[in-house]
Design a protein around this motif. Structure first.
Motif, PDB file in Angstrom:
ATOM      1  N   VAL A   9      13.667  15.292  82.776  1.00  0.00           N
ATOM      2  CA  VAL A   9      14.710  16.288  82.510  1.00  0.00           C
ATOM      3  C   VAL A   9      14.282  17.611  83.125  1.00  0.00           C
ATOM      4  O   VAL A   9      13.131  18.033  82.993  1.00  0.00           O
ATOM      5  CB  VAL A   9      14.917  16.462  80.989  1.00  0.00           C
ATOM      6  CG1 VAL A   9      16.003  17.494  80.713  1.00  0.00           C
ATOM      7  CG2 VAL A   9      15.266  15.147  80.331  1.00  0.00           C
ATOM      8  N   ARG A  10      15.210  18.259  83.770  1.00  0.00           N
ATOM      9  CA  ARG A  10      14.947  19.550  84.380  1.00  0.00           C
ATOM     10  C   ARG A  10      14.750  20.612  83.297  1.00  0.00           C
ATOM     11  O   ARG A  10      15.538  20.716  82.353  1.00  0.00           O
ATOM     12  CB  ARG A  10      16.147  19.910  85.252  1.00  0.00           C
ATOM     13  CG  ARG A  10      15.859  20.985  86.250  1.00  0.00           C
ATOM     14  CD  ARG A  10      15.474  20.388  87.592  1.00  0.00           C
ATOM     15  NE  ARG A  10      15.110  21.477  88.483  1.00  0.00           N
ATOM     16  CZ  ARG A  10      13.874  21.680  88.917  1.00  0.00           C
ATOM     17  NH1 ARG A  10      12.904  20.844  88.611  1.00  0.00           N
ATOM     18  NH2 ARG A  10      13.616  22.714  89.695  1.00  0.00           N
ATOM     19  N   SER A  11      13.689  21.430  83.463  1.00  0.00           N
ATOM     20  CA  SER A  11      13.379  22.447  82.457  1.00  0.00           C
ATOM     21  C   SER A  11      12.581  23.569  83.107  1.00  0.00           C
ATOM     22  O   SER A  11      11.537  23.315  83.718  1.00  0.00           O
ATOM     23  CB  SER A  11      12.562  21.795  81.335  1.00  0.00           C
ATOM     24  OG  SER A  11      12.006  22.765  80.476  1.00  0.00           O
ATOM     25  N   PHE A  12      13.050  24.793  83.029  1.00  0.00           N
ATOM     26  CA  PHE A  12      12.326  25.977  83.510  1.00  0.00           C
ATOM     27  C   PHE A  12      11.751  25.782  84.921  1.00  0.00           C
ATOM     28  O   PHE A  12      10.541  25.962  85.131  1.00  0.00           O
ATOM     29  CB  PHE A  12      11.194  26.350  82.537  1.00  0.00           C
ATOM     30  CG  PHE A  12      11.681  26.995  81.270  1.00  0.00           C
ATOM     31  CD1 PHE A  12      12.048  28.335  81.251  1.00  0.00           C
ATOM     32  CD2 PHE A  12      11.798  26.262  80.100  1.00  0.00           C
ATOM     33  CE1 PHE A  12      12.504  28.939  80.087  1.00  0.00           C
ATOM     34  CE2 PHE A  12      12.261  26.862  78.932  1.00  0.00           C
ATOM     35  CZ  PHE A  12      12.605  28.197  78.925  1.00  0.00           C
ATOM     36  N   GLN A  16      10.393  17.950  82.830  1.00  0.00           N
ATOM     37  CA  GLN A  16       9.778  17.438  81.610  1.00  0.00           C
ATOM     38  C   GLN A  16       9.888  15.921  81.643  1.00  0.00           C
ATOM     39  O   GLN A  16      10.974  15.359  81.537  1.00  0.00           O
ATOM     40  CB  GLN A  16      10.490  17.997  80.381  1.00  0.00           C
ATOM     41  CG  GLN A  16       9.994  17.425  79.065  1.00  0.00           C
ATOM     42  CD  GLN A  16       8.547  17.792  78.776  1.00  0.00           C
ATOM     43  OE1 GLN A  16       8.196  18.958  78.703  1.00  0.00           O
ATOM     44  NE2 GLN A  16       7.688  16.781  78.638  1.00  0.00           N
ATOM     45  N   MET A  62       7.115  18.880  72.640  1.00  0.00           N
ATOM     46  CA  MET A  62       8.035  18.880  73.786  1.00  0.00           C
ATOM     47  C   MET A  62       9.349  19.573  73.437  1.00  0.00           C
ATOM     48  O   MET A  62       9.894  20.344  74.221  1.00  0.00           O
ATOM     49  CB  MET A  62       8.297  17.431  74.207  1.00  0.00           C
ATOM     50  CG  MET A  62       9.251  17.255  75.358  1.00  0.00           C
ATOM     51  SD  MET A  62       9.283  15.532  75.957  1.00  0.00           S
ATOM     52  CE  MET A  62      10.362  14.751  74.751  1.00  0.00           C
ATOM     53  N   GLU A  63       9.826  19.314  72.214  1.00  0.00           N
ATOM     54  CA  GLU A  63      11.114  19.866  71.798  1.00  0.00           C
ATOM     55  C   GLU A  63      10.996  21.242  71.152  1.00  0.00           C
ATOM     56  O   GLU A  63      11.899  22.056  71.266  1.00  0.00           O
ATOM     57  CB  GLU A  63      11.781  18.902  70.797  1.00  0.00           C
ATOM     58  CG  GLU A  63      12.107  17.556  71.423  1.00  0.00           C
ATOM     59  CD  GLU A  63      12.634  16.540  70.413  1.00  0.00           C
ATOM     60  OE1 GLU A  63      12.559  16.813  69.190  1.00  0.00           O
ATOM     61  OE2 GLU A  63      13.105  15.476  70.850  1.00  0.00           O
ATOM     62  N   LYS A  64       9.887  21.482  70.459  1.00  0.00           N
ATOM     63  CA  LYS A  64       9.812  22.682  69.615  1.00  0.00           C
ATOM     64  C   LYS A  64       8.695  23.648  69.982  1.00  0.00           C
ATOM     65  O   LYS A  64       8.625  24.734  69.419  1.00  0.00           O
ATOM     66  CB  LYS A  64       9.596  22.267  68.147  1.00  0.00           C
ATOM     67  CG  LYS A  64      10.676  21.350  67.602  1.00  0.00           C
ATOM     68  CD  LYS A  64      10.391  21.006  66.146  1.00  0.00           C
ATOM     69  CE  LYS A  64      11.430  20.056  65.599  1.00  0.00           C
ATOM     70  NZ  LYS A  64      11.181  19.707  64.179  1.00  0.00           N
ATOM     71  N   ILE A  69       8.059  27.229  79.147  1.00  0.00           N
ATOM     72  CA  ILE A  69       8.273  28.547  79.751  1.00  0.00           C
ATOM     73  C   ILE A  69       6.955  29.124  80.283  1.00  0.00           C
ATOM     74  O   ILE A  69       6.903  29.637  81.403  1.00  0.00           O
ATOM     75  CB  ILE A  69       8.974  29.506  78.748  1.00  0.00           C
ATOM     76  CG1 ILE A  69       9.387  30.809  79.434  1.00  0.00           C
ATOM     77  CG2 ILE A  69       8.129  29.788  77.528  1.00  0.00           C
ATOM     78  CD1 ILE A  69      10.285  31.678  78.566  1.00  0.00           C
ATOM     79  N   ALA A 264       4.994  27.961  68.580  1.00  0.00           N
ATOM     80  CA  ALA A 264       5.792  28.491  69.696  1.00  0.00           C
ATOM     81  C   ALA A 264       5.519  29.981  69.908  1.00  0.00           C
ATOM     82  O   ALA A 264       5.484  30.459  71.046  1.00  0.00           O
ATOM     83  CB  ALA A 264       7.279  28.248  69.438  1.00  0.00           C
TER      84      ALA A 264
END
Lengths: 280, 280
Positions: A9-12, A16, A62-64, A69, A264
């Motif tokens: 999945v595309r992320s920043f 991912q 991964m999610e939280k 970033i 986080a």
């Protein structure tokens, strides 16, 4: 070695990934996640291994965890495995702090756990090579280690025991002195045996620190003051004392608890801590 | 008005709250989340209302959206309600895109939905006053609106219809032209009736834009090119055309999908977009 891509999945400005593979160390199928910032072909990036806490899988951070970033900005590969062997043939217990989800990053020697619960070997000998086989950008000579709670224990003990593998160390609310806390007593007792008290010490960060004589390490530890497990004496971060080449910066973070909101909040600081040491 | 605090967790030098209250508009108990950066007593901060997509609750963006980091840095209160009325007495359907979790931010006029499904009234008339009652730092005169997918539809239609309530607008992968897509046909048909086609138009962002004559609005829209719902023609962001006082900046984000990885990646940009307009 067959590694299957589960998702990408595309992320920043990166990707991912989730992969799965048959683990030899653990004798079961294992899932892990890797976040890879965009890079040019042939480019090598440092890596950061994140070990999760009790009950978690690869997915929680991964999610939280908000790691993407910082990993994107500082261009670092973020690797996050599962916390134990899993599956129908793998032993389990009717409690959250033993069995599946509670590998404790050690190699069990007692039945029934010894058939599968070899997370120490998995992390030391199998995981990074498996990641590198599907993420060739990973520079295996520049990898740091961090983690949360049980995974903070894993990061400190693996980092201090294997400075050849891990060049930088940090932890979030780690189980710092497991030979002296309830979780450690349960898990060491079950996985290693109550009689193997000398063996226990090899997997206790506070004890390892007190005799550390490896290459210089500057260790960052964040701990929330409103963490219930701190209050229950499971974590004991005050037991982590600087010793010779290993210096510990313990930051007590006022008002923060044990959750991923805490993780986080300080994740960027940890990625930066590792990045500074890994690019040297 | 009784508002009960469900939880309060420290996050990024602020507090992530969850509250619940009995909603008059929806005739059921509703849960909402609010992230509040640290502030001095008496200080007023602008707010950003985030409307979630189909199947979501208040929790998805709270855990996965990464809004706290930007809201903390730019000092903005981030408000994230649930997507529909809920509970045992509330009508539901055996599909994800109708009933509970699919309020569509309109007021239903048809049975059985009309007894509870009044999300439009809830957002317009009840939510912000409820938030302000427990978060006195909220400056209700400086609130922007954003959202994702069904919530992007909600943000655009509420923002364009009620410029008196919402001073800035943006959206992530919004359902932009629901009178011409499958989700819109299902939801408008059930909630408003197939014969009420003129009524449908009041809740269609593309149509509202084409006749917009309110105060100047600069609307930011992000859309991933690998979004399956884009490919299925449910979103149609190209139908959002600048018109008179409302200008639309549509950014097609290469490779991104419909997930929270997409949202988190661009969340900071959206918070900054609102912040710039709300501090004027």
């Amino acid at each position: 070695m067959t590694v299957e891509q589960v998702s990408a999945v595309r992320s920043f400005n990166g990707t991912q990934y989730v992969f799965k593979h048959k683990s030899e160390s653990l004798s079961c199928e294992m899932t892990f996640g890797v976040y890879v910032p965009d890079h040019t072909i042939g480019e090598k990036l440092p890596g950061l291994l994140y070990l999760s806490g009790l009950t978690c899988t690869h997915a929680n951070v991964m999610e939280k965890g908000g790691a993407q970033i910082g990993a994107s900005k500082l261009r670092l590969i973020f690797i996050h495995p599962d916390t134990s062997p899993r599956g129908e043939g793998v032993p389990d217990a009717d409690r959250y702090d033993l069995g599946q989800g509670a590998g404790f990053y050690i190699d069990a020697t007692r039945a029934p756990w010894s058939s599968h619960f070899k997370m120490r070997s998995y992390i030391e000998s199998e995981l990074l090579a498996t990641v590198a086989s599907v993420v060739p950008a990973l520079d295996s000579a520049r990898v740091g280690i961090t983690g949360h709670s049980m995974g903070g224990h894993g990061a400190l003990t693996l980092g201090l025991s294997r400075p050849d593998l891990f060049r930088s160390i940090s932890a979030f609310a780690p189980i710092s002195h497991p030979t002296e806390c309830a979780w450690g007593h349960t898990l060491f007792g079950e996985y290693l045996g109550d009689e193997a008290k000398e063996e226990w010490k090899k997997f206790d960060a506070a004890i390892l620190l007190s005799s550390y004589s490896g290459p210089a390490r500057s260790i960052l530890v964040d701990q929330g003051t409103e963490d219930n497990f701190l209050k229950q004496n499971q974590l004991q971060p005050e037991s982590l004392k600087s010793h010779r080449a290993a210096t510990v910066e313990l930051r007590m973070q006022s008002g923060y608890d044990h959750s991923y909101y805490f993780i986080a909040t300080f994740m960027y600081d940890h990625i930066e801590h590792h990045h500074k040491q890994l690019i040297q």
